[in-house]
Scaffold this motif. Structure first.
Motif, PDB file in Angstrom:
ATOM      1  N   GLN A 126      10.301 -15.849 -19.273  1.00  0.00           N
ATOM      2  CA  GLN A 126      10.504 -17.293 -19.210  1.00  0.00           C
ATOM      3  C   GLN A 126       9.837 -17.978 -20.399  1.00  0.00           C
ATOM      4  OE1 GLN A 126       9.064 -19.023 -15.596  1.00  0.00           O
ATOM      5  NE2 GLN A 126       9.760 -21.116 -16.112  1.00  0.00           N
ATOM      6  N   LEU A 127       8.643 -17.498 -20.771  1.00  0.00           N
ATOM      7  CA  LEU A 127       7.959 -18.065 -21.934  1.00  0.00           C
ATOM      8  C   LEU A 127       8.744 -17.781 -23.220  1.00  0.00           C
ATOM      9  CD1 LEU A 127       5.435 -19.343 -23.281  1.00  0.00           C
ATOM     10  CD2 LEU A 127       4.510 -17.022 -23.431  1.00  0.00           C
ATOM     11  N   MET A 129      11.953 -17.255 -23.455  1.00  0.00           N
ATOM     12  CA  MET A 129      13.142 -18.098 -23.419  1.00  0.00           C
ATOM     13  C   MET A 129      12.796 -19.542 -23.778  1.00  0.00           C
ATOM     14  SD  MET A 129      16.424 -18.196 -22.806  1.00  0.00           S
ATOM     15  CE  MET A 129      16.783 -16.739 -21.819  1.00  0.00           C
ATOM     16  N   GLU A 130      11.637 -19.991 -23.357  1.00  0.00           N
ATOM     17  CA  GLU A 130      11.225 -21.364 -23.643  1.00  0.00           C
ATOM     18  C   GLU A 130      10.963 -21.568 -25.136  1.00  0.00           C
ATOM     19  OE1 GLU A 130       7.477 -24.350 -22.541  1.00  0.00           O
ATOM     20  OE2 GLU A 130       7.836 -22.507 -21.392  1.00  0.00           O
ATOM     21  N   VAL A 131      10.336 -20.569 -25.781  1.00  0.00           N
ATOM     22  CA  VAL A 131       9.983 -20.715 -27.199  1.00  0.00           C
ATOM     23  C   VAL A 131      11.204 -20.527 -28.087  1.00  0.00           C
ATOM     24  CG1 VAL A 131       8.610 -19.754 -29.077  1.00  0.00           C
ATOM     25  CG2 VAL A 131       7.595 -20.041 -26.803  1.00  0.00           C
ATOM     26  N   PHE A 132      11.931 -19.425 -27.883  1.00  0.00           N
ATOM     27  CA  PHE A 132      13.030 -19.099 -28.788  1.00  0.00           C
ATOM     28  C   PHE A 132      14.357 -19.690 -28.338  1.00  0.00           C
ATOM     29  CE2 PHE A 132       9.882 -15.892 -29.740  1.00  0.00           C
ATOM     30  CZ  PHE A 132       9.957 -15.792 -31.118  1.00  0.00           C
ATOM     31  N   GLY A 133      14.412 -20.263 -27.130  1.00  0.00           N
ATOM     32  CA  GLY A 133      15.634 -20.934 -26.724  1.00  0.00           C
ATOM     33  C   GLY A 133      15.916 -22.181 -27.541  1.00  0.00           C
ATOM     34  N   GLN A 134      14.880 -22.722 -28.205  1.00  0.00           N
ATOM     35  CA  GLN A 134      15.083 -23.887 -29.062  1.00  0.00           C
ATOM     36  C   GLN A 134      15.878 -23.529 -30.321  1.00  0.00           C
ATOM     37  OE1 GLN A 134      11.266 -25.698 -29.854  1.00  0.00           O
ATOM     38  NE2 GLN A 134      10.504 -25.234 -27.801  1.00  0.00           N
ATOM     39  N   CYS A 135      15.898 -22.244 -30.694  1.00  0.00           N
ATOM     40  CA  CYS A 135      16.632 -21.830 -31.896  1.00  0.00           C
ATOM     41  C   CYS A 135      18.133 -21.749 -31.646  1.00  0.00           C
ATOM     42  CB  CYS A 135      16.120 -20.477 -32.381  1.00  0.00           C
ATOM     43  SG  CYS A 135      14.340 -20.439 -32.725  1.00  0.00           S
ATOM     44  N   GLY A 136      18.547 -21.405 -30.457  1.00  0.00           N
ATOM     45  CA  GLY A 136      19.959 -21.273 -30.134  1.00  0.00           C
ATOM     46  C   GLY A 136      20.138 -20.532 -28.825  1.00  0.00           C
ATOM     47  N   ASP A 137      21.390 -20.322 -28.458  1.00  0.00           N
ATOM     48  CA  ASP A 137      21.712 -19.648 -27.203  1.00  0.00           C
ATOM     49  C   ASP A 137      21.301 -18.176 -27.265  1.00  0.00           C
ATOM     50  OD1 ASP A 137      22.783 -22.004 -26.301  1.00  0.00           O
ATOM     51  OD2 ASP A 137      24.836 -21.483 -26.918  1.00  0.00           O
ATOM     52  N   ILE A 138      20.604 -17.723 -26.234  1.00  0.00           N
ATOM     53  CA  ILE A 138      20.133 -16.344 -26.137  1.00  0.00           C
ATOM     54  C   ILE A 138      21.008 -15.621 -25.118  1.00  0.00           C
ATOM     55  CG2 ILE A 138      18.201 -14.859 -25.494  1.00  0.00           C
ATOM     56  CD1 ILE A 138      16.310 -17.044 -26.412  1.00  0.00           C
ATOM     57  N   THR A 139      21.505 -14.450 -25.513  1.00  0.00           N
ATOM     58  CA  THR A 139      22.349 -13.668 -24.614  1.00  0.00           C
ATOM     59  C   THR A 139      21.581 -12.577 -23.894  1.00  0.00           C
ATOM     60  OG1 THR A 139      22.967 -12.203 -26.442  1.00  0.00           O
ATOM     61  CG2 THR A 139      24.380 -14.111 -26.031  1.00  0.00           C
ATOM     62  N   ALA A 140      20.509 -12.054 -24.489  1.00  0.00           N
ATOM     63  CA  ALA A 140      19.759 -10.965 -23.844  1.00  0.00           C
ATOM     64  C   ALA A 140      18.350 -10.927 -24.417  1.00  0.00           C
ATOM     65  CB  ALA A 140      20.447  -9.624 -24.056  1.00  0.00           C
ATOM     66  N   ILE A 141      17.398 -10.534 -23.552  1.00  0.00           N
ATOM     67  CA  ILE A 141      15.998 -10.328 -23.939  1.00  0.00           C
ATOM     68  C   ILE A 141      15.565  -8.982 -23.376  1.00  0.00           C
ATOM     69  CG2 ILE A 141      13.624 -11.137 -23.721  1.00  0.00           C
ATOM     70  CD1 ILE A 141      14.655 -13.958 -23.461  1.00  0.00           C
ATOM     71  N   ARG A 142      15.081  -8.118 -24.239  1.00  0.00           N
ATOM     72  CA  ARG A 142      14.534  -6.830 -23.812  1.00  0.00           C
ATOM     73  C   ARG A 142      13.048  -6.828 -24.131  1.00  0.00           C
ATOM     74  NH1 ARG A 142      18.693  -4.727 -26.909  1.00  0.00           N
ATOM     75  NH2 ARG A 142      17.154  -3.700 -28.240  1.00  0.00           N
ATOM     76  N   LYS A 143      12.245  -7.007 -23.070  1.00  0.00           N
ATOM     77  CA  LYS A 143      10.798  -7.098 -23.241  1.00  0.00           C
ATOM     78  C   LYS A 143      10.154  -5.745 -22.942  1.00  0.00           C
ATOM     79  CE  LYS A 143       6.761  -9.821 -21.959  1.00  0.00           C
ATOM     80  NZ  LYS A 143       5.921  -8.638 -21.720  1.00  0.00           N
ATOM     81  N   SER A 144       9.271  -5.337 -23.818  1.00  0.00           N
ATOM     82  CA  SER A 144       8.551  -4.082 -23.631  1.00  0.00           C
ATOM     83  C   SER A 144       7.253  -4.342 -22.879  1.00  0.00           C
ATOM     84  CB  SER A 144       8.263  -3.448 -24.995  1.00  0.00           C
ATOM     85  OG  SER A 144       7.458  -2.305 -24.848  1.00  0.00           O
ATOM     86  N   LYS A 145       6.686  -3.252 -22.333  1.00  0.00           N
ATOM     87  CA  LYS A 145       5.383  -3.387 -21.676  1.00  0.00           C
ATOM     88  C   LYS A 145       4.297  -3.719 -22.683  1.00  0.00           C
ATOM     89  CE  LYS A 145       6.502  -0.230 -17.885  1.00  0.00           C
ATOM     90  NZ  LYS A 145       6.130   1.025 -17.176  1.00  0.00           N
ATOM     91  N   LYS A 146       4.552  -3.349 -23.930  1.00  0.00           N
ATOM     92  CA  LYS A 146       3.612  -3.732 -24.979  1.00  0.00           C
ATOM     93  C   LYS A 146       3.933  -5.155 -25.430  1.00  0.00           C
ATOM     94  CE  LYS A 146       3.040   1.050 -26.457  1.00  0.00           C
ATOM     95  NZ  LYS A 146       3.075   2.010 -27.602  1.00  0.00           N
ATOM     96  N   ASN A 147       3.256  -5.584 -26.471  1.00  0.00           N
ATOM     97  CA  ASN A 147       3.350  -6.998 -26.864  1.00  0.00           C
ATOM     98  C   ASN A 147       4.498  -7.230 -27.849  1.00  0.00           C
ATOM     99  OD1 ASN A 147       1.032  -7.227 -25.328  1.00  0.00           O
ATOM    100  ND2 ASN A 147      -0.339  -7.134 -27.087  1.00  0.00           N
ATOM    101  N   PHE A 148       5.689  -6.795 -27.516  1.00  0.00           N
ATOM    102  CA  PHE A 148       6.838  -7.098 -28.365  1.00  0.00           C
ATOM    103  C   PHE A 148       8.088  -7.118 -27.505  1.00  0.00           C
ATOM    104  CE2 PHE A 148       6.856  -2.483 -28.290  1.00  0.00           C
ATOM    105  CZ  PHE A 148       8.205  -2.163 -28.206  1.00  0.00           C
ATOM    106  N   CYS A 149       9.166  -7.650 -28.088  1.00  0.00           N
ATOM    107  CA  CYS A 149      10.437  -7.732 -27.385  1.00  0.00           C
ATOM    108  C   CYS A 149      11.549  -7.825 -28.426  1.00  0.00           C
ATOM    109  CB  CYS A 149      10.486  -8.949 -26.442  1.00  0.00           C
ATOM    110  SG  CYS A 149      10.536 -10.524 -27.323  1.00  0.00           S
ATOM    111  N   HIS A 150      12.790  -7.686 -27.952  1.00  0.00           N
ATOM    112  CA  HIS A 150      13.976  -7.875 -28.771  1.00  0.00           C
ATOM    113  C   HIS A 150      14.795  -9.003 -28.164  1.00  0.00           C
ATOM    114  CE1 HIS A 150      12.883  -3.813 -30.133  1.00  0.00           C
ATOM    115  NE2 HIS A 150      13.559  -4.105 -31.234  1.00  0.00           N
ATOM    116  N   ILE A 151      15.203  -9.940 -29.003  1.00  0.00           N
ATOM    117  CA  ILE A 151      15.974 -11.103 -28.551  1.00  0.00           C
ATOM    118  C   ILE A 151      17.313 -11.083 -29.266  1.00  0.00           C
ATOM    119  CG2 ILE A 151      16.043 -13.615 -28.354  1.00  0.00           C
ATOM    120  CD1 ILE A 151      13.018 -13.627 -28.566  1.00  0.00           C
ATOM    121  N   ARG A 152      18.373 -11.177 -28.494  1.00  0.00           N
ATOM    122  CA  ARG A 152      19.716 -11.220 -29.064  1.00  0.00           C
ATOM    123  C   ARG A 152      20.303 -12.611 -28.859  1.00  0.00           C
ATOM    124  NH1 ARG A 152      24.894  -7.351 -27.519  1.00  0.00           N
ATOM    125  NH2 ARG A 152      26.382  -8.344 -28.932  1.00  0.00           N
ATOM    126  N   PHE A 153      20.723 -13.218 -29.973  1.00  0.00           N
ATOM    127  CA  PHE A 153      21.296 -14.553 -29.939  1.00  0.00           C
ATOM    128  C   PHE A 153      22.818 -14.470 -29.902  1.00  0.00           C
ATOM    129  CE2 PHE A 153      17.137 -15.143 -31.880  1.00  0.00           C
ATOM    130  CZ  PHE A 153      16.654 -16.241 -31.194  1.00  0.00           C
TER     131      PHE A 153
END
Length: 335
Positions: A126-127, A129-153
């Motif tokens: 949710q956080l 989505m809140e931060v990077f949702g301002q850049c544009g529409d997000i179709t998928a978020i793959r969050k890792s247990k570590k401190n990184f993720c992949h965001i697909r616009f």
């Protein structure tokens, strides 16, 4: 933009007494400016810029950009200043402007996915989505247990907006706990699902281009000759009549050659083919004899034309000579 707005608001709020225009004109004259009012009218019609205290300097217009009344335009070469971004559940603090910009990989073709590292340990989808949702529409978020993720616009151009957040420091709420803070590192993703879609699209475009070129080649290609029918008794009888016709003889010979190349000759129809070949041979001999006759007639016509032309030239020369002699005789007698 805020600074420009503040300058404009402060300038509009300034009120200067214009009851004594002479004092205003004298002050502007000493600065080398043409005495002009706030509305742009000239206060002294006989102004001489050489009388000012700053002689040799081109007079300035107080209404030009950069002076108090009009804000200076923003240059395109000025680097973009990153400011604090307030979100609903977190705050983004910009990086030190004196530090070099964060390094990024080479942009892969058709990239719509970004890698985001340096997330707080307590960060949620949710956080993100809140931060990077301002850049544009997000179709998928793959969050890792570590401190990184992949965001697909959804769109490719929104990746550039997400890269702008690289280097920002994230703080969840007002907490100072280390698990609630992090420094973002945004870069082009290497393992991407959209790469397959991009390759499929490129293949589709290549197929459309090949189809378009084929249609263009087919349109420009000369028309193909009509197909030649297969041998039959009926076609054989019709072909025999066409061979005897001068206008249809070339087409008939082409059909006969095609039948021979196809190997449609057998014992039963060998006599028919022999008669057609004989007929064609006789027709060709007749055409050859007619050609020889025409060439002979052409040569005779050329000889007749040459002889006639030689006679005309001889007559012309004789008449010209006779005319010249007559004219010369008359001229001699008159002299």
């Amino acid at each position: 933009a805020e600074g420009i707005c503040n300058i404009t608001m402060d300038s509009n709020s300034i009120t200067m007494p214009m009851s004594d225009p002479n004092a205003w004109a004298t002050a502007m004259n000493n600065l080398g400016m043409p005495p002009m009012g706030m509305t742009g009218q000239q206060l002294m019609p006989d102004f001489d810029p050489n009388l000012g205290m700053m002689a040799g300097i081109t007079p300035l217009n107080p209404m030009m950009p950069g002076l108090s009344m009009v804000p200076a335009p923003v240059s395109q070469d000025v680097p973009v200043v990153k400011e604090i971004i307030h979100c609903k559940s977190c705050t983004l603090f910009p990086p030190n402007p004196n530090l070099p910009p964060p390094a990024t990989r080479e942009r892969p073709p058709g990239c719509k996915t970004v890698f985001v590292g340096g997330l707080p340990e307590n960060a949620t989808e949710q956080l993100i989505m809140e931060v990077f949702g301002q850049c544009g529409d997000i179709t998928a978020i793959r969050k890792s247990k570590k401190n990184f993720c992949h965001i697909r616009f959804a769109e490719e151009f929104t990746v550039d907006k997400a890269l702008f957040l690289s280097g920002y420091r994230v703080r969840l709420g007002s907490s100072t706990d280390k698990k609630d803070t992090g420094r973002l590192h945004v870069d082009f993703a290497q393992a991407r699902d959209d790469l397959y879609e991009w390759e499929c699209r490129q293949r589709m475009l290549a197929r459309e281009e090949r189809h378009r070129r084929k249609m263009e080649e087919d349109r420009l290609r000369p028309p193909s000759p009509p197909p030649i029918v297969h041998y039959s008794e009926h076609e054989c009888s019709q072909l025999g009549d066409k061979i005897k016709d001068d206008s249809k003889f070339p087409e008939a010979v082409r059909v006969l050659f095609t039948w021979l190349e196809r190997g449609e000759v057998n014992r039963r129809n060998a006599n028919n083919f022999y008669s057609m070949i004989q007929s064609s041979n006789g027709h060709i001999r007749r055409l050859t004899s007619e050609k020889s006759q025409h060439e002979k007639e052409m040569e005779e016509a050329k000889d007749k034309f040459k002889s006639a032309l030689a006679g005309i030239v001889a007559q012309c020369e004789s008449h010209c000579t006779r005319l010249y002699n007559t004219a010369y005789t008359v001229y001699t007698v008159n002299i």
